[in-house]
Write a protein that holds these residues in place. Structure first.
Motif, short mmCIF file in Angstrom:
data_model
loop_
_atom_site.label_atom_id
_atom_site.label_comp_id
_atom_site.label_asym_id
_atom_site.label_seq_id
_atom_site.Cartn_x
_atom_site.Cartn_y
_atom_site.Cartn_z
N LEU A 198 -1.40 -44.50 33.12
CA LEU A 198 -2.20 -43.19 33.27
C LEU A 198 -1.75 -42.56 34.46
N THR A 199 -1.89 -41.14 34.23
CA THR A 199 -1.42 -40.45 35.53
C THR A 199 -2.48 -39.22 35.48
N CYS A 200 -3.18 -38.88 36.81
CA CYS A 200 -4.11 -37.99 36.96
C CYS A 200 -3.45 -36.97 38.00
N THR A 210 -7.61 -38.80 27.89
CA THR A 210 -6.30 -39.01 27.31
C THR A 210 -6.56 -40.49 26.57
N THR A 231 -2.11 -37.27 43.12
CA THR A 231 -1.95 -37.93 42.00
C THR A 231 -2.66 -39.26 41.98
N GLN A 257 -9.70 -33.72 30.88
CA GLN A 257 -10.05 -33.57 29.66
C GLN A 257 -9.94 -35.07 29.15
N TYR A 270 -2.98 -42.90 39.78
CA TYR A 270 -2.52 -43.62 38.37
C TYR A 270 -3.38 -44.80 38.05
N VAL A 304 -5.84 -33.44 35.45
CA VAL A 304 -5.19 -33.54 34.40
C VAL A 304 -4.47 -34.78 33.94
N GLU A 305 -4.95 -35.47 33.11
CA GLU A 305 -4.55 -36.89 32.75
C GLU A 305 -3.49 -36.74 31.68
N SER A 306 -2.54 -37.90 31.80
CA SER A 306 -1.55 -38.27 30.83
C SER A 306 -1.10 -39.30 30.89
N GLY A 307 -0.23 -39.83 29.75
CA GLY A 307 0.22 -41.12 29.72
C GLY A 307 -0.58 -42.02 28.53
N GLY A 363 -1.59 -43.24 24.65
CA GLY A 363 -0.67 -43.32 23.48
C GLY A 363 -1.28 -44.68 22.83
#
Length: 121
Positions: free
Chosen positions: A20-22, A115, A75, A113, A77, A5-8, A10
């Protein structure tokens, strides 16, 4: 069940930074990579790190991006500095097992998925 799951992602101005974080759950892997895909283009390699901590970068991001991992948190990054408009893409986290370093997307079987990263001028 394996999940990445990626995030960060924008919107950021050129010259700015994003991290980015996974988060990987379900198991651990030998290699974790970041790939990116811009509209109308093929997915391409950006950075990879082995579980032992050895990084490798695409020439286009070398010196600007830094990949790191926290094995205790499973995790990965991607610190992205000095961003350029051409860095705009969907960024995907991927993972694979194996002994040898591989940089092709087709060598990675587990994917997040994605980001979105958008760099404005």
């Amino acid at each position: 069940q394996v999940q990445l799951v990626e995030s960060g992602g924008g919107l950021v101005q050129a010259g700015g930074s994003l991290r980015l974080t996974c988060v990987v759950s379900g198991r651990t892997f030998s290699f974790y990579g970041w790939f990116r895909q811009a509209p109308g283009r093929e997915r391409e390699f950006a950075a990879v790190i082995s579980r032992s901590g050895m990084p490798n970068y695409a020439d286009s991001v070398k010196g600007r991006f830094t990949i790191s991992s926290d094995n205790a948190k499973n995790t990965v990054y991607l610190q992205m500095n000095s961003l350029k408009p051409e860095d705009s893409a969907i960024y995907y986290c991927a993972a694979r097992d194996g002994v040898f370093l591989r940089l092709r997307p087709e060598d990675y079987l587990s994917w997040g998925q994605g980001t979105q990263v958008t760099v404005s001028t």
